[in-house]
Design a protein around this motif. Structure first.
Motif, PDB file in Angstrom:
ATOM      1  N   SER A 120       7.045   2.267  -8.636  1.00 40.49           N
ATOM      2  CA  SER A 120       6.967   1.081  -8.616  1.00 40.49           C
ATOM      3  C   SER A 120       6.427   0.314  -9.690  1.00 40.49           C
ATOM      4  CB  SER A 120       7.339   1.039  -7.233  1.00 40.49           C
ATOM      5  OG  SER A 120       7.937   2.006  -6.396  1.00 40.49           O
ATOM      6  N   GLY A 121       5.397   0.462  -9.846  1.00 39.27           N
ATOM      7  CA  GLY A 121       4.092  -0.444 -10.353  1.00 39.27           C
ATOM      8  C   GLY A 121       2.932  -0.838  -9.180  1.00 39.27           C
ATOM      9  N   ILE A 122       3.299  -0.206  -8.383  1.00 35.49           N
ATOM     10  CA  ILE A 122       2.482  -0.749  -7.467  1.00 35.49           C
ATOM     11  C   ILE A 122       0.682  -0.399  -7.418  1.00 35.49           C
ATOM     12  CG2 ILE A 122       1.502  -1.189  -4.610  1.00 35.49           C
ATOM     13  CD1 ILE A 122       4.646  -0.880  -4.571  1.00 35.49           C
ATOM     14  N   PRO A 123      -0.174  -1.624  -7.780  1.00 30.92           N
ATOM     15  CA  PRO A 123      -1.351  -0.868  -8.537  1.00 30.92           C
ATOM     16  C   PRO A 123      -1.913  -0.342  -7.022  1.00 30.92           C
ATOM     17  CG  PRO A 123      -1.756  -3.149  -7.984  1.00 30.92           C
ATOM     18  CD  PRO A 123      -0.186  -2.758  -7.797  1.00 30.92           C
ATOM     19  N   ILE A 124      -2.766   1.283  -7.017  1.00 29.02           N
ATOM     20  CA  ILE A 124      -2.853   1.391  -6.013  1.00 29.02           C
ATOM     21  C   ILE A 124      -4.686   2.878  -6.348  1.00 29.02           C
ATOM     22  CG2 ILE A 124      -1.570   3.781  -6.883  1.00 29.02           C
ATOM     23  CD1 ILE A 124      -0.998   4.260  -3.217  1.00 29.02           C
ATOM     24  N   ASP A 125      -5.040   3.098  -5.466  1.00 30.22           N
ATOM     25  CA  ASP A 125      -6.154   3.716  -5.683  1.00 30.22           C
ATOM     26  C   ASP A 125      -6.643   4.614  -4.596  1.00 30.22           C
ATOM     27  OD1 ASP A 125      -8.272   4.516  -7.546  1.00 30.22           O
ATOM     28  OD2 ASP A 125      -9.052   3.030  -7.913  1.00 30.22           O
ATOM     29  N   GLY A 126      -7.798   5.942  -4.802  1.00 34.39           N
ATOM     30  CA  GLY A 126      -8.270   6.381  -3.546  1.00 34.39           C
ATOM     31  C   GLY A 126      -8.471   7.475  -3.559  1.00 34.39           C
ATOM     32  N   PHE A 127      -8.262   8.672  -2.860  1.00 32.18           N
ATOM     33  CA  PHE A 127      -8.618  10.503  -3.301  1.00 32.18           C
ATOM     34  C   PHE A 127      -7.519  10.566  -2.184  1.00 32.18           C
ATOM     35  CE2 PHE A 127     -11.418   8.782   0.327  1.00 32.18           C
ATOM     36  CZ  PHE A 127     -11.810  10.381   0.972  1.00 32.18           C
ATOM     37  N   TYR A 128      -7.322  11.873  -2.470  1.00 34.73           N
ATOM     38  CA  TYR A 128      -6.747  12.600  -1.212  1.00 34.73           C
ATOM     39  C   TYR A 128      -7.808  14.274  -1.498  1.00 34.73           C
ATOM     40  CZ  TYR A 128      -4.012  15.257  -5.142  1.00 34.73           C
ATOM     41  OH  TYR A 128      -3.718  15.629  -6.056  1.00 34.73           O
ATOM     42  N   VAL A 181     -12.745  -0.918  -4.477  1.00 34.89           N
ATOM     43  CA  VAL A 181     -11.027  -1.342  -4.924  1.00 34.89           C
ATOM     44  C   VAL A 181     -12.089  -2.452  -3.148  1.00 34.89           C
ATOM     45  CG1 VAL A 181      -9.949  -0.820  -2.567  1.00 34.89           C
ATOM     46  CG2 VAL A 181     -10.189   1.165  -4.179  1.00 34.89           C
ATOM     47  N   ASN A 182     -13.182  -2.716  -2.732  1.00 33.81           N
ATOM     48  CA  ASN A 182     -13.889  -3.992  -1.823  1.00 33.81           C
ATOM     49  C   ASN A 182     -14.286  -4.927  -2.835  1.00 33.81           C
ATOM     50  OD1 ASN A 182     -13.029  -2.210   0.640  1.00 33.81           O
ATOM     51  ND2 ASN A 182     -15.738  -1.271   0.166  1.00 33.81           N
ATOM     52  N   HIS A 183     -14.722  -4.273  -4.488  1.00 36.36           N
ATOM     53  CA  HIS A 183     -14.965  -5.738  -4.659  1.00 36.36           C
ATOM     54  C   HIS A 183     -14.138  -6.166  -5.963  1.00 36.36           C
ATOM     55  CE1 HIS A 183     -18.352  -4.233  -3.866  1.00 36.36           C
ATOM     56  NE2 HIS A 183     -19.413  -5.237  -2.961  1.00 36.36           N
ATOM     57  N   GLY A 184     -12.888  -5.406  -6.126  1.00 33.59           N
ATOM     58  CA  GLY A 184     -11.623  -6.163  -7.110  1.00 33.59           C
ATOM     59  C   GLY A 184     -11.738  -8.066  -6.474  1.00 33.59           C
TER      60      GLY A 184
END
Length: 159
Positions: free
Chosen positions: A18-26, A88-91
């Motif tokens: 959907s083009g939503i900015p997403i980051d992270g991990f699993y 993520v925190n410093h964006g």
């Protein structure tokens, strides 16, 4: 084993497309010859490293973080996850992001830096966190209970 990570992966794919900015991990099971030998951390940017591996022996030579039969590779975990969480925190506030944290569990909570980064991410403005936490078995995990009782958190039980 109820499908939390599978659900996270499907939601992540839907949000990405959907083009939503997403980051992270699993975290993902590592299997050899049909049996689970550990877990890997996989970032949404495609990096992968060990979170834990089965260890039959106990080494007394150095500090070891263990959960059952698994030895946790704290260095590998922190090298993969902490830069992503700091990013993520410093964006800028303009780039509101979704941050995937799968999971906030016993193995991950050996890292004090991870605990700090998760707290920062949860209080950071504009970041929506999609995470998984375990159902309490035995002694409650402080950060997990803290997250569960936050007013701005919605918990869904996956069964």
């Amino acid at each position: 084993g109820v499908g939390k990570t599978t659900l996270i992966q499907k939601v992540t794919q839907a949000l990405k497309s959907s083009g939503i900015p997403i980051d992270g991990f699993y975290t993902e099971e590592v299997r050899e010859g049909g049996r689970r030998t550990g877990f890997d951390v996989v970032t949404l940017s495609g990096k992968r490293g060990p979170l834990s591996r089965v260890s039959s022996y106990s080494s007394t030579s150095r500090c070891e973080y263990r959960v059952g039969q698994y030895v946790v590779d704290l260095v590998s975990f922190e090298q993969l996850v902490l830069p992503m969480l700091r990013n993520v925190n410093h964006g800028s506030d303009a780039e509101k992001k979704i941050c995937v944290i799968d999971e906030i569990g016993k193995m991950e909570l050996f890292s004090q830096a991870f605990i700090q980064a998760v707290r920062q991410t949860l209080t950071g403005s504009g970041t929506v966190v999609l995470g998984t936490i375990p159902i309490p078995k035995g002694k409650p995990l402080d950060l997990v209970e803290e997250i569960r009782s936050r007013k701005d958190v919605k918990v869904f039980n996956v069964s």
